[in-house]
Scaffold this active site. Sequence first.
Site, PDB file in Angstrom:
ATOM      1  N   ASP A  92      57.951   8.714  36.121  1.00 22.97           N
ATOM      2  CA  ASP A  92      57.495   9.930  37.277  1.00 22.97           C
ATOM      3  C   ASP A  92      57.382  10.855  36.807  1.00 22.97           C
ATOM      4  O   ASP A  92      57.039  11.241  35.672  1.00 22.97           O
ATOM      5  CB  ASP A  92      58.792   9.497  38.194  1.00 22.97           C
ATOM      6  CG  ASP A  92      58.466   9.849  39.553  1.00 22.97           C
ATOM      7  OD1 ASP A  92      58.073  10.957  40.139  1.00 22.97           O
ATOM      8  OD2 ASP A  92      58.295   8.759  40.299  1.00 22.97           O
TER       9      ASP A  92
ATOM     10  N   TRP B  12      50.272   7.323  43.027  1.00 19.14           N
ATOM     11  CA  TRP B  12      49.678   8.367  43.217  1.00 19.14           C
ATOM     12  C   TRP B  12      50.374   9.205  44.439  1.00 19.14           C
ATOM     13  O   TRP B  12      50.284   8.949  45.468  1.00 19.14           O
ATOM     14  CB  TRP B  12      48.290   7.751  43.776  1.00 19.14           C
ATOM     15  CG  TRP B  12      47.153   8.826  44.215  1.00 19.14           C
ATOM     16  CD1 TRP B  12      47.226   9.800  45.063  1.00 19.14           C
ATOM     17  CD2 TRP B  12      46.027   9.122  43.385  1.00 19.14           C
ATOM     18  NE1 TRP B  12      45.874  10.490  45.335  1.00 19.14           N
ATOM     19  CE2 TRP B  12      45.397   9.997  44.217  1.00 19.14           C
ATOM     20  CE3 TRP B  12      45.343   8.502  42.503  1.00 19.14           C
ATOM     21  CZ2 TRP B  12      44.113  10.520  43.810  1.00 19.14           C
ATOM     22  CZ3 TRP B  12      44.097   8.882  41.999  1.00 19.14           C
ATOM     23  CH2 TRP B  12      43.395   9.974  42.769  1.00 19.14           C
TER      24      TRP B  12
ATOM     25  N   SER C 262      53.512   9.988  49.427  1.00 17.72           N
ATOM     26  CA  SER C 262      53.304  11.307  49.808  1.00 17.72           C
ATOM     27  C   SER C 262      54.506  12.016  49.998  1.00 17.72           C
ATOM     28  O   SER C 262      54.995  11.899  51.230  1.00 17.72           O
ATOM     29  CB  SER C 262      52.269  11.263  50.911  1.00 17.72           C
ATOM     30  OG  SER C 262      52.181  12.981  51.017  1.00 17.72           O
TER      31      SER C 262
ATOM     32  N   ASP D 197      49.372   4.753  55.719  1.00 13.95           N
ATOM     33  CA  ASP D 197      48.560   4.621  56.737  1.00 13.95           C
ATOM     34  C   ASP D 197      47.544   3.490  56.346  1.00 13.95           C
ATOM     35  O   ASP D 197      47.478   3.101  55.172  1.00 13.95           O
ATOM     36  CB  ASP D 197      47.732   5.680  57.428  1.00 13.95           C
ATOM     37  CG  ASP D 197      47.003   6.298  55.944  1.00 13.95           C
ATOM     38  OD1 ASP D 197      46.224   5.895  55.328  1.00 13.95           O
ATOM     39  OD2 ASP D 197      47.397   7.797  55.839  1.00 13.95           O
TER      40      ASP D 197
ATOM     41  N   GLU E 189      77.658  -4.017  37.184  1.00 18.29           N
ATOM     42  CA  GLU E 189      76.867  -3.739  38.369  1.00 18.29           C
ATOM     43  C   GLU E 189      75.301  -4.250  37.615  1.00 18.29           C
ATOM     44  O   GLU E 189      74.540  -4.890  38.376  1.00 18.29           O
ATOM     45  CB  GLU E 189      76.679  -2.281  38.442  1.00 18.29           C
ATOM     46  CG  GLU E 189      77.926  -1.750  39.060  1.00 18.29           C
ATOM     47  CD  GLU E 189      77.823  -0.033  39.006  1.00 18.29           C
ATOM     48  OE1 GLU E 189      77.986   0.491  40.181  1.00 18.29           O
ATOM     49  OE2 GLU E 189      77.346   0.462  38.169  1.00 18.29           O
TER      50      GLU E 189
END
Length: 729
Positions: free
Chosen positions: A364, A475, A525, A532, A612
């Site tokens: 990231d 993105w 975002s 959307d 875990e």
Amino acid sequence: MSIIINEEKKLFTLQTNSTSYQMKVDDLGLLLHTYYGKKIPVADMSYNLNDYYLSFSPYDFIGEGWKPHSVDILPQEISTFGNGDFRESAINLRQADGSLGLELRYDSYTVEKGKYSLEGLPSFYGDNAETLIVTLKDKIYDIYVHLYYGVFEEYDLITRAVKIENKTGESIHLEKAMISLDFFNGDYDLVTFHGKHMKERMLQRNSIFYGTTSVGSTRGASSHMQNPFAILCDKEANEEYGNVYGFGLVYSGSFLISASKSHFKDTRVNVGINPENFNYEVEAGGSFTTPEVAMVYSSEGFGKMSRCYHKAIRNNLCRGKCKTARRPVLINNWEGTYFDFNADKLVSMAEDASKIGIELFVMDDGWFGKRDDDHSGLGDWKPNERKLQGTLKKLADRINNTGMKFGIWFEPECISEDSDLYREHPDYAFKMPNRKPSESRNQLIVDMSRKEVRDNIYNQLEKVLNSANISYVKWDFNRHISDLYSVALPKDKQGEVFHRYILGLYELLERITTNFPDVLFESCSGGGGRFDMGMLYYMPQVWTSDNTDPIDRLDIQYGTSFAYPVSTMGAHVSASPNHGTARVTPLKTRGIVAYFGTYGVELDINKMSDEEKTEIQRQILEFKKHYDLIQYGEYFRLQGPFDETKYYTVWEVAKEDGSEAIVASVRNRNEAGLVHEIVKLKNLIPDKFYRINGGEQLYLGGALMEHGLKMEYDFFEYPARLYHITLSE
Ligand code: DGJ
């Protein structure tokens, strides 16, 4: 045949599996909307139109004698300002002579096989649709308005877009370019999805009133705060009953959705680009096309509407290889390390992850330029070789050697003032003359309306993607757009910048996704700030929210599911206590919630105990086993998280033929002495017997649907269960 035209009556009827939609040209040449609802055989539905005089409504006359005909009280197929219709208009246009007004009259039509496409804009696609284009022309000026309809019979989906063509020989200015739909009555509710960063798409339901109810964004992005999707519905509509009309805007910028109830008790819904700060010049010989609106009508409540959208989005909006291929289970290092990592740390995480079946490692934010926190570096898309302890290729190879694919994060639309790119090209960032631009997360916006700026960013990204074996791109976009001003446009065109920004972004996304067809792209975002239908055309999954708390995620994924399918929702198992809420939840619950999304892991796996890690390994196997059913099955919201009389949130995914289903439950409320909750299941075969989780007991399908299934009680906080329902032989 889904488009039926009666030329004599000038009647256009669109038929889908369960819905009918109709418009008709009247004696004055106006295109009136006559019906949208449950499927009926083709009939002229214009008999309910009004033909009487109403005070204060301007009128025209038809034929001889006194027969007033008022645009103000007639349902218009597309509404325009300045012709005597005082309701909220969809199109408002300033002629070259300065007058505001458009009086549209029927001109012609065409029918095409397959779905139309819109140049430069995302839209649903496919050969399994038909297209109708009805062309209207202004009574006086050479302005043509083409109404596009895409009819997908199998999903009860009708898409609409409008193209405004200027043949006047002079420039005209659009001040509003939306799509409208008129309804004959006004007793509706409007369901919308509001939110904020880390709490997106919270369902809100209100009665519409005399006046206008609206939601929208002026942020240059569809936003966390309101989603560009809304439902107009009967007051008594619920998951299974009632008339519901969904409106999904295929657009990622500022938008407006409004429902207006007039004094006449009819309703108009307008959907499209937000007219605030919108003023678009259409030059002589040019045209402007609105974003598409995707409408689904269901007479059987919200559930059926959602399932239609889910299929349509999966099959006819999302593209690329990963549209159908199984997406890899990923681990993302963000919540595990934030900015504090180097290559050795990432490789050590990848080694642990690979051993338990995770397939893709995503690096990231923080791998490029000068980027050890969020104050600098955006715009400099060059690997930080100090942090990566070598080249990006070397790191990708090291990750690949653990048996995992490698993915990477970008935020191409933003720029830090402390970056080489900004120092070299300060004009690349939006700022208004004489004003200091406002920062948000210490960053400014890259002017994507400019081709040379996009080219610079594209070239940087292309170089990175070609330099190493990269299988995935996230993105991101972590602020909204203020200081809107493009140095590339003259002062009287600044009202075009918001839309030109989005067109530029779409061009860049088209370029990069076409040139890197093997890369899986995930849109983000600040989490779900641009969830959307526009972004889904380019990237088949979206990071649903920065909030990874499974209990908060129940609300978020519930709201998201009204329009968007499970396959589009990025969902990860993260650490407990959760970094956003401090809530402690069982690992199993975190897993079950993430299954109903893309399922991934986002934590420092090196810090997990062996127990875990074994649980994550089990989850991956379970998720993969049920992958097809979860991703492609029919989705049912059985009990929502907002019902305060209920203790469990329960949902189901079932095969279309009813032969298999999975029911997931999470107890999100608790109290002492809780009694069992019984939930009625859906879409099973009534006269067949089923087993639950392979157990001995047989359950009749009809019984599970009509009498329900008891949710098992677990004596700890936030338990979750999966019930796998299979046909017994
Ligand atoms: C916001 C995203 O939603 C997070 O997942 C992470 O990528 C950060 N940005 C990085 O800055």
